[in-house]
Design a protein around this motif. Structure first.
Motif, PDB file in Angstrom:
ATOM      1  N   ILE A   1      89.831 -20.164 -55.546  1.00  0.00           N
ATOM      2  CA  ILE A   1      90.566 -19.605 -53.991  1.00  0.00           C
ATOM      3  C   ILE A   1      89.461 -19.523 -53.468  1.00  0.00           C
ATOM      4  O   ILE A   1      89.951 -19.399 -51.633  1.00  0.00           O
ATOM      5  N   GLY A   2      89.070 -18.995 -53.816  1.00  0.00           N
ATOM      6  CA  GLY A   2      87.830 -17.783 -52.617  1.00  0.00           C
ATOM      7  C   GLY A   2      86.694 -19.028 -52.032  1.00  0.00           C
ATOM      8  O   GLY A   2      86.318 -18.683 -50.953  1.00  0.00           O
TER       9      GLY A   2
ATOM     10  N   LEU B   1      99.297 -19.791 -62.211  1.00  0.00           N
ATOM     11  CA  LEU B   1      98.090 -18.725 -62.411  1.00  0.00           C
ATOM     12  C   LEU B   1      96.684 -18.414 -61.700  1.00  0.00           C
ATOM     13  O   LEU B   1      96.220 -19.888 -62.004  1.00  0.00           O
ATOM     14  N   THR B   2      96.621 -17.698 -60.745  1.00  0.00           N
ATOM     15  CA  THR B   2      95.121 -18.599 -60.007  1.00  0.00           C
ATOM     16  C   THR B   2      93.859 -17.344 -59.896  1.00  0.00           C
ATOM     17  O   THR B   2      94.336 -15.930 -59.839  1.00  0.00           O
ATOM     18  N   GLY B   3      92.526 -17.810 -59.864  1.00  0.00           N
ATOM     19  CA  GLY B   3      91.854 -16.679 -60.534  1.00  0.00           C
ATOM     20  C   GLY B   3      91.284 -15.724 -59.095  1.00  0.00           C
ATOM     21  O   GLY B   3      91.191 -16.857 -58.095  1.00  0.00           O
ATOM     22  N   PHE B   4      91.048 -14.144 -59.068  1.00  0.00           N
ATOM     23  CA  PHE B   4      90.576 -13.699 -57.510  1.00  0.00           C
ATOM     24  C   PHE B   4      89.757 -12.704 -57.857  1.00  0.00           C
ATOM     25  O   PHE B   4      89.817 -12.191 -59.081  1.00  0.00           O
ATOM     26  N   ASP B   5      88.457 -13.160 -57.345  1.00  0.00           N
ATOM     27  CA  ASP B   5      87.634 -12.029 -57.423  1.00  0.00           C
ATOM     28  C   ASP B   5      87.460 -11.041 -56.457  1.00  0.00           C
ATOM     29  O   ASP B   5      87.336 -11.573 -55.508  1.00  0.00           O
TER      30      ASP B   5
ATOM     31  N   HIS C   1      74.579 -14.353 -48.517  1.00  0.00           N
ATOM     32  CA  HIS C   1      74.905 -13.103 -47.387  1.00  0.00           C
ATOM     33  C   HIS C   1      75.773 -12.919 -48.147  1.00  0.00           C
ATOM     34  O   HIS C   1      77.112 -13.904 -48.071  1.00  0.00           O
ATOM     35  N   TYR C   2      76.307 -11.380 -47.909  1.00  0.00           N
ATOM     36  CA  TYR C   2      78.077 -10.771 -48.664  1.00  0.00           C
ATOM     37  C   TYR C   2      78.588  -9.806 -47.516  1.00  0.00           C
ATOM     38  O   TYR C   2      77.005  -9.030 -47.148  1.00  0.00           O
ATOM     39  N   ASN C   3      78.795 -10.228 -47.433  1.00  0.00           N
ATOM     40  CA  ASN C   3      79.837  -8.793 -46.047  1.00  0.00           C
ATOM     41  C   ASN C   3      80.804  -8.633 -46.639  1.00  0.00           C
ATOM     42  O   ASN C   3      81.603  -9.067 -46.518  1.00  0.00           O
ATOM     43  N   PRO C   4      80.738  -7.087 -46.627  1.00  0.00           N
ATOM     44  CA  PRO C   4      81.662  -6.355 -47.771  1.00  0.00           C
ATOM     45  C   PRO C   4      82.325  -5.902 -46.938  1.00  0.00           C
ATOM     46  O   PRO C   4      83.658  -5.576 -47.085  1.00  0.00           O
ATOM     47  N   VAL C   5      82.475  -6.145 -45.018  1.00  0.00           N
ATOM     48  CA  VAL C   5      83.452  -5.600 -45.031  1.00  0.00           C
ATOM     49  C   VAL C   5      84.850  -7.045 -44.283  1.00  0.00           C
ATOM     50  O   VAL C   5      85.793  -6.216 -44.537  1.00  0.00           O
ATOM     51  N   ASN C   6      84.276  -7.495 -45.098  1.00  0.00           N
ATOM     52  CA  ASN C   6      85.389  -9.043 -44.626  1.00  0.00           C
ATOM     53  C   ASN C   6      85.606  -9.673 -46.215  1.00  0.00           C
ATOM     54  O   ASN C   6      86.503 -10.892 -46.181  1.00  0.00           O
ATOM     55  N   GLY C   7      84.922  -9.279 -46.825  1.00  0.00           N
ATOM     56  CA  GLY C   7      84.667  -9.929 -48.364  1.00  0.00           C
ATOM     57  C   GLY C   7      84.223 -10.997 -49.081  1.00  0.00           C
ATOM     58  O   GLY C   7      84.344 -11.553 -49.833  1.00  0.00           O
ATOM     59  N   GLU C   8      83.553 -11.714 -47.552  1.00  0.00           N
ATOM     60  CA  GLU C   8      83.049 -12.993 -47.927  1.00  0.00           C
ATOM     61  C   GLU C   8      81.363 -13.119 -47.897  1.00  0.00           C
ATOM     62  O   GLU C   8      80.473 -12.682 -47.645  1.00  0.00           O
ATOM     63  N   VAL C   9      80.915 -14.275 -49.336  1.00  0.00           N
ATOM     64  CA  VAL C   9      80.141 -15.107 -49.288  1.00  0.00           C
ATOM     65  C   VAL C   9      79.692 -15.622 -48.736  1.00  0.00           C
ATOM     66  O   VAL C   9      80.712 -16.668 -49.095  1.00  0.00           O
ATOM     67  N   ARG C  10      78.310 -15.964 -47.988  1.00  0.00           N
ATOM     68  CA  ARG C  10      78.328 -17.969 -47.390  1.00  0.00           C
ATOM     69  C   ARG C  10      76.707 -17.591 -47.796  1.00  0.00           C
ATOM     70  O   ARG C  10      75.633 -16.975 -47.894  1.00  0.00           O
TER      71      ARG C  10
ATOM     72  N   GLU D   1      78.855 -23.047 -48.631  1.00  0.00           N
ATOM     73  CA  GLU D   1      79.294 -22.210 -49.577  1.00  0.00           C
ATOM     74  C   GLU D   1      79.926 -21.105 -49.020  1.00  0.00           C
ATOM     75  O   GLU D   1      79.447 -20.256 -48.550  1.00  0.00           O
ATOM     76  N   LEU D   2      81.458 -20.892 -49.044  1.00  0.00           N
ATOM     77  CA  LEU D   2      82.045 -19.542 -49.089  1.00  0.00           C
ATOM     78  C   LEU D   2      82.660 -19.017 -50.395  1.00  0.00           C
ATOM     79  O   LEU D   2      83.345 -20.321 -50.992  1.00  0.00           O
ATOM     80  N   SER D   3      82.526 -18.173 -50.522  1.00  0.00           N
ATOM     81  CA  SER D   3      83.051 -17.304 -51.550  1.00  0.00           C
ATOM     82  C   SER D   3      84.135 -16.251 -51.383  1.00  0.00           C
ATOM     83  O   SER D   3      83.228 -15.115 -51.124  1.00  0.00           O
TER      84      SER D   3
END
Length: 319
Positions: free
Chosen positions: A162-163, A188-192, A240-249, A280-282
């Motif tokens: 889903i990420g 049943l959905t997996g969320f990181d 790159h990971y942005n910890p403010v919005n939770g996005e790995v791009r 990719e977006l995660s």
């Protein structure tokens, strides 16, 4: 055992043309998973830095009984898994169901025929009594067919898939799931989950270069299937990971000004030096975001099943 196949690459040329013609070049992450890409992803899941796999394995291994109790099905049902991969994590839950003499049919869906063939062999070797009906293709094209199944269903969307969707896309997907699910069906959905940014960064930019190879395979896939002339030595990988919005791009980076020709599209694409291709977006979620996602799309939360580190959750919802 029944296998149904549908075309998974009918829009490949169109998507590549649109993506490489866009102001920010992009390739959908769904195209990672050809046969070779699926093999490379198995290697990613074995990396010590890649925590999502062992965290979810722990949940399904140690909390399977609790998940089964919360399903509350009183008749035979289907377990439909989108993007099944190698199924090793899911196998833990299926084993618990069989041990409890629960009557169900496992319906794995994957875009790769090779992945499905290996999954069937592994599952039936480990669980010889398993009833399995495999589907090969993009799960978007399978949802309507699945809706015609009379038995109730537990839908599995594991592995933090889903990420990979932007916010509106995730809502659209879950709304589509909801539209085709029957009252009382479960998902049943997996969320990181959001956590120490360094932990996330290391999982998506490993020192062995396996994630880089996973991304580079997109170029090789276009060469193989579309007659492109990408030279992978002219591209690099950046995450790159942005910890403010939770996005790995994640991106592929053109190392020089270059032209790439794709024969099946009969078109050339220009790349500037240092131009990016977004691959990719995660997205990493908070518990509050997960609960909003459920309620906004017509689902009722039953329970979050978290690993011991609270890195990951498999969240059970009902329609």
């Amino acid at each position: 055992m029944e296998t149904t196949t549908t075309s998974a690459t009918s829009t490949f040329e169109q998507d590549i043309d649109e993506g490489l013609s866009a102001p920010l070049k992009n390739i959908s992450s769904k195209y990672f998973y050809d046969d070779l890409g699926s093999v490379i992803f198995q290697d990613i899941m074995k990396m010590p830095e890649y925590y999502p796999t062992p965290c979810e394995f722990e949940i399904l291994s140690l909390q399977g009984e609790s998940i089964i109790e919360k399903l509350n099905f009183d008749e035979p049902f289907n377990i439909i898994e989108f993007g099944a991969g190698d199924g090793i994590k899911t196998r833990q839950l299926l084993k618990k169901l069989i041990e409890n003499q629960v009557d169900f049919t496992y319906v794995p869906i994957d875009i790769s025929q090779k992945a499905i063939d290996e999954l069937e062999a592994n599952m039936l070797g480990y669980l010889p009594g398993l009833k399995i009906r495999s589907l090969v293709g993009n799960y978007f094209s399978m949802i309507e067919e699945l809706s015609e199944m009379e038995q109730p269903g537990l839908f599995l969307f594991l592995g933090s898939n889903i990420g990979n969707y932007q916010e509106q896309e995730a809502n659209d997907l879950l709304e589509q799931f909801n539209n085709y699910m029957k009252s009382g069906d479960k998902i049943l959905t997996g969320f990181d989950l959001q956590k120490n940014p360094a932990t996330i960064r290391n999982a998506y930019d490993d020192s062995q270069g396996i994630t880089k190879a996973f991304n580079m395979n997109l170029l090789q896939r276009m060469n193989r299937e579309l007659g492109a002339n990408f030279k992978k030595e002219f591209f690099d990988f950046y995450s790159h990971y942005n910890p403010v919005n939770g996005e790995v791009r994640s991106y592929l980076v053109s190392l020089k000004q270059q032209e790439v020709y794709i024969s099946k599209i009969d078109k050339s694409y220009s790349f500037r030096q240092n131009e990016l291709i977004w691959t990719e977006l995660s997205k990493k979620y908070t518990i509050a975001e997960i609960e909003s996602l459920a309620s906004n799309n017509g689902f009722e939360l039953i329970e979050h099943f978290l690993d011991c580190k609270h890195y990951f959750t498999d969240s059970l919802w009902t329609k």
